[in-house]
Scaffold this motif. Structure first.
Motif, PDB file in Angstrom:
ATOM      1  N   UNK A  50      50.071  40.605  47.267  1.00 14.95           N
ATOM      2  CA  UNK A  50      48.813  40.195  48.123  1.00 14.95           C
ATOM      3  C   UNK A  50      48.161  38.976  48.099  1.00 14.95           C
ATOM      4  N   UNK A  51      47.533  38.482  49.071  1.00 10.14           N
ATOM      5  CA  UNK A  51      46.744  37.343  49.218  1.00 10.14           C
ATOM      6  C   UNK A  51      45.432  37.551  48.558  1.00 10.14           C
ATOM      7  N   UNK A  52      45.262  37.674  47.369  1.00  6.31           N
ATOM      8  CA  UNK A  52      44.065  37.926  46.622  1.00  6.31           C
ATOM      9  C   UNK A  52      43.782  36.743  45.784  1.00  6.31           C
ATOM     10  N   UNK A  53      44.746  35.834  45.489  1.00  9.43           N
ATOM     11  CA  UNK A  53      44.468  34.605  44.672  1.00  9.43           C
ATOM     12  C   UNK A  53      44.882  33.562  45.242  1.00  9.43           C
ATOM     13  N   UNK A  54      44.585  32.307  44.754  1.00 10.98           N
ATOM     14  CA  UNK A  54      44.949  31.060  45.245  1.00 10.98           C
ATOM     15  C   UNK A  54      46.513  31.019  45.193  1.00 10.98           C
ATOM     16  N   UNK A  55      47.157  31.200  43.985  1.00 11.07           N
ATOM     17  CA  UNK A  55      48.419  31.194  43.808  1.00 11.07           C
ATOM     18  C   UNK A  55      49.127  32.051  44.824  1.00 11.07           C
ATOM     19  N   UNK A  56      48.766  33.198  45.083  1.00 10.88           N
ATOM     20  CA  UNK A  56      49.415  34.276  46.013  1.00 10.88           C
ATOM     21  C   UNK A  56      49.537  33.595  47.369  1.00 10.88           C
ATOM     22  N   UNK A  57      48.181  33.078  47.913  1.00  4.87           N
ATOM     23  CA  UNK A  57      48.226  32.541  49.008  1.00  4.87           C
ATOM     24  C   UNK A  57      49.232  31.330  49.201  1.00  4.87           C
ATOM     25  N   UNK A  78      52.477  33.987  37.701  1.00  3.83           N
ATOM     26  CA  UNK A  78      50.747  33.846  37.674  1.00  3.83           C
ATOM     27  C   UNK A  78      50.190  34.335  38.706  1.00  3.83           C
ATOM     28  N   UNK A  79      50.662  34.577  39.790  1.00  5.83           N
ATOM     29  CA  UNK A  79      50.168  35.134  41.254  1.00  5.83           C
ATOM     30  C   UNK A  79      50.247  36.649  40.579  1.00  5.83           C
ATOM     31  N   UNK A  80      51.580  37.141  40.223  1.00  6.52           N
ATOM     32  CA  UNK A  80      51.647  38.623  39.764  1.00  6.52           C
ATOM     33  C   UNK A  80      50.787  39.066  38.667  1.00  6.52           C
ATOM     34  N   UNK A  81      50.426  38.187  37.534  1.00  5.47           N
ATOM     35  CA  UNK A  81      49.501  38.420  36.686  1.00  5.47           C
ATOM     36  C   UNK A  81      48.082  38.686  37.052  1.00  5.47           C
ATOM     37  N   UNK A  82      47.719  37.727  37.878  1.00  7.88           N
ATOM     38  CA  UNK A  82      46.395  37.705  38.545  1.00  7.88           C
ATOM     39  C   UNK A  82      46.265  39.112  39.340  1.00  7.88           C
ATOM     40  N   UNK A  83      47.158  39.609  40.013  1.00  4.89           N
ATOM     41  CA  UNK A  83      47.217  40.825  40.971  1.00  4.89           C
ATOM     42  C   UNK A  83      46.976  41.998  40.099  1.00  4.89           C
TER      43      UNK A  83
END
Length: 254
Positions: free
Chosen positions: A129-136, A196-201
């Motif tokens: 999901x686009x909920x973090x800078x890394x994910x975006x 990192x994006x997965x951990x943040x999600x």
């Protein structure tokens, strides 16, 4: 230390192959240093320069923190060992890697992991999901492949590479993460940002999705464009990663 090969291996391979061995061993050590290894399971592979279509992969049974340039095993596209060694490989583990290497000329390095957060997001129906800078930064670069059980069936290879297409990253549903790169640095920065994006999600959704903020559309579009510079960032970050290994996990280049 996992050796399984003559200490003089460096003198019996080309300089180009030795460089790839060192960089691949570095990737194994970096994964271990970040706590992303899965005991003796999962694999990272690299293409050996030259016309033979040979590849390097880890000796089965060794932890990632033990991998050295000399211990890596050279195989052909079918997973047959093509060097003198007392080590062996997990042929099933090479199934995914052989498929990607065969289909993608730019896939010089392939990283596949089973991290808690990576599998957690791969098991979520909505995916990344686009909920973090890394994910975006990455979302438009991530492909998806449905779970088919342990990667033992060679028929799955065609479906996997079709799903991957020309993207550098993949979430294998219920299974884990994958990154490919023209260089070790590109593969590393890709898997680093994806993990990192997965951990943040996983952290953000720990309290439920209801109050989690989705990044605004305009911000997603802007970050997507900014993400095109990741290749440049990888070249800056890789030397630092190697210096970190020299301090915390020396010997990978032996």
């Amino acid at each position: 230390m996992a050796d399984g090969a003559s200490p003089a291996l460096k003198t019996r391979v080309s300089e180009a192959e030795w460089q790839v061995r060192v960089e691949l061993a570095a990737l194994y050590r970096l994964v271990a240093l970040n706590g992303w290894d899965d005991m003796i399971f999962t694999h990272i592979s690299a293409r050996v320069p030259g016309p033979e279509h040979h590849f390097l992969i880890n000796p089965y049974g060794y932890y990632f923190e033990e991998i050295t340039a000399s211990s890596l095993v050279k195989v052909d596209l079918d997973g047959n060992i093509v060097q003198e060694t007392t080590n062996f490989i997990n042929p099933a583990g090479f199934t995914i890697h052989s498929a990607v290497h065969a289909a993608r000329e730019d896939a010089k390095f392939v990283i596949h992991l089973h991290t808690v957060s990576g599998v957690g997001v791969a098991a979520q129906q909505h995916g990344l999901l686009p909920i973090s800078q890394n994910a975006c930064l990455l979302q438009h670069q991530v492909a998806y492949h449905g779970y088919e059980g342990l990667a033992l069936n060679h028929d799955e290879r065609e479906r996997l590479v079709a799903d991957l297409g020309d993207k550098p990253l993949m979430l294998l549903r219920n299974h884990g993460t994958l990154a490919v790169g023209e260089t070790a640095a590109q593969a590393w920065i890709g898997i680093f940002f994806l993990e990192r994006a997965c951990a943040q999600q996983v952290a953000a959704l720990a309290g439920g999705r209801e109050h989690v903020l989705i990044a605004p559309d305009h911000a997603q579009a802007e970050t997507k464009e900014q993400g095109r510079g990741i290749g440049f960032i990888s070249a800056l970050a890789w030397p630092g990663a190697l210096r970190q290994l020299d301090r915390k996990s020396p010997g990978y280049d032996s």
